[in-house]
Design a protein around this motif. Structure first.
Motif, short mmCIF file in Angstrom:
data_model
loop_
_atom_site.label_atom_id
_atom_site.label_comp_id
_atom_site.label_asym_id
_atom_site.label_seq_id
_atom_site.Cartn_x
_atom_site.Cartn_y
_atom_site.Cartn_z
N ARG A 215 0.82 -1.20 0.00
CA ARG A 215 0.00 0.00 0.00
C ARG A 215 0.86 1.26 0.00
O ARG A 215 1.94 1.31 0.59
CB ARG A 215 -0.88 0.03 1.25
N GLY B 115 -6.46 6.66 -2.57
CA GLY B 115 -6.60 5.42 -3.31
C GLY B 115 -5.98 5.50 -4.68
O GLY B 115 -6.43 4.87 -5.62
N ALA B 116 -4.95 6.30 -4.83
CA ALA B 116 -4.37 6.55 -6.15
C ALA B 116 -3.62 5.34 -6.65
O ALA B 116 -2.97 4.63 -5.90
CB ALA B 116 -3.43 7.75 -6.08
N VAL B 117 -3.73 5.09 -7.95
CA VAL B 117 -2.94 4.06 -8.61
C VAL B 117 -2.25 4.71 -9.80
O VAL B 117 -2.91 5.25 -10.68
CB VAL B 117 -3.83 2.89 -9.11
N SER C 30 -11.63 -0.92 -15.94
CA SER C 30 -10.89 -0.77 -14.68
C SER C 30 -10.21 0.59 -14.59
O SER C 30 -10.22 1.24 -13.54
CB SER C 30 -9.84 -1.88 -14.54
N PHE C 31 -9.59 1.01 -15.70
CA PHE C 31 -8.80 2.23 -15.72
C PHE C 31 -9.20 3.12 -16.89
O PHE C 31 -8.43 3.31 -17.84
CB PHE C 31 -7.30 1.89 -15.81
N GLU D 145 -0.44 -3.60 -12.01
CA GLU D 145 -1.16 -2.64 -11.19
C GLU D 145 -2.59 -3.09 -10.89
O GLU D 145 -3.22 -2.59 -9.97
CB GLU D 145 -1.18 -1.26 -11.87
N GLN E 223 -14.32 -0.51 -8.20
CA GLN E 223 -13.22 0.45 -8.09
C GLN E 223 -12.71 0.54 -6.65
O GLN E 223 -11.51 0.68 -6.41
CB GLN E 223 -13.66 1.83 -8.58
N ARG F 272 -8.80 -0.41 -6.08
CA ARG F 272 -7.90 0.64 -5.60
C ARG F 272 -7.72 0.60 -4.08
O ARG F 272 -7.05 1.48 -3.52
CB ARG F 272 -8.41 2.00 -6.05
N LYS F 273 -8.32 -0.38 -3.43
CA LYS F 273 -8.19 -0.56 -1.97
C LYS F 273 -8.53 0.73 -1.23
O LYS F 273 -7.76 1.24 -0.43
CB LYS F 273 -6.78 -1.04 -1.63
N GLN F 274 -9.71 1.25 -1.51
CA GLN F 274 -10.07 2.57 -1.01
C GLN F 274 -10.68 2.55 0.38
O GLN F 274 -10.67 3.57 1.07
CB GLN F 274 -11.04 3.24 -1.98
#
Length: 269
Positions: A13, A22-24, A101-102, A117, A152, A156-158
């Motif tokens: 993380r 939660g930025a990727v 996804s993106f 990613e 999402q 993004r593991k938010q």
């Protein structure tokens, strides 16, 4: 289904404001770190979670209605399809998963470091479908298209106070497909457990019941992950707990549709 063991990639993380947002990032290697290991996430590594026969189940046998037979056959036909990296349709579905996804991020190729990613083990995601087949890609794409907010959040593991080393999203998704197929005994000619019979009733009501159950399971697994303060070494423990919760919910007497399951309310569009 292939039961060969695979390796895993755990995603570290991000700290500080990037983590909170939660930025990727995709073009800077400093955005995230990965660690590789030799534990089996796919197939054989889940046998302790998924292949749990009961003596009482073995004595059960259920007759199917014609509608249930047709629904099961259609689902089994999907399950039998292996991902084929040379199949144009499969390639397009994989590209569609990236776009869902993106959105707005250009994919540089079907083989690219970018895929890491998303939580694939390497730069070629096609090598990770051996545990779940083409249906595991269909499940991920269904999740992304039908419950984009929840998808999402997990990608993004938010949400929640997360571990330093997180489960890889995409590989976890393949494992969930594999687990559900085993749990519901979907490759059998007809149900050999009450759980399988109950699910076929739900499937005959909605041909996409398996895909919806997949989304419920993924969200429930992540909730269990957070509740247990798990890290990637706890993945099988989390999956066992998730399976037990699914079994309890599927056997609730007044469940008539997969959307009636209590955990369905975890999903957000």
């Amino acid at each position: 289904m292939d039961t060969n063991a695979g390796s895993f990639v755990a995603v570290r993380r991000l700290a500080g404001s990037d983590r909170a947002a939660g930025a990727v990032a995709f073009h800077h290697s400093s955005s995230a770190e990965v660690v590789t290991g030799s534990t089996a996430w796919i197939g054989r590594g889940l046998s302790c979670v998924c292949v749990q026969s009961r003596d009482s189940d073995a004595r059960l046998s259920f007759d199917l209605t014609p509608v249930q037979e047709e629904s099961l056959l259609r689902l089994q036909n999907r399950i039998e399809i292996q991902y084929d990296s040379s199949n144009i349709e499969h390639q397009e579905e994989l590209k569609a998963l990236w776009c869902a996804s993106f959105p707005g991020t250009e994919l540089r190729g079907l083989i690219s470091e970018q895929w890491k990613e998303m939580g694939w083990q390497g730069k070629d995601p096609s090598t990770d479908f051996r545990g779940g087949g083409f249906i595991s890609l269909e499940n991920l794409l269904f999740f992304a298209r039908n419950y984009p907010k929840s998808f999402q959040e997990l990608l993004r593991k938010q949400n929640g106070d997360r571990a330093i080393w997180e489960y890889p999203f995409a590989v976890a998704g393949v494992n969930i497909t594999f687990m559900l197929i085993q749990m519901l005994d979907l490759q059998a000619v007809k149900p050999r457990s009450l759980l399988g019979a109950v699910f076929l009733k739900l499937l005959s009501e909605n041909d996409r019941a398996f895909d919806i159950l997949y989304c419920i399971t993924f969200k429930l697994m992540d909730q269990q992950w957070l509740d247990m303060h798990a890290t990637y070494m706890d993945f099988n423990t989390v999956m066992k707990s998730t399976r037990r919760q699914l079994e309890r919910e599927l056997l609730i007497e007044d469940i008539q549709r997969v959307e009636d399951m209590p955990s369905y309310k975890l999903l957000a569009c």
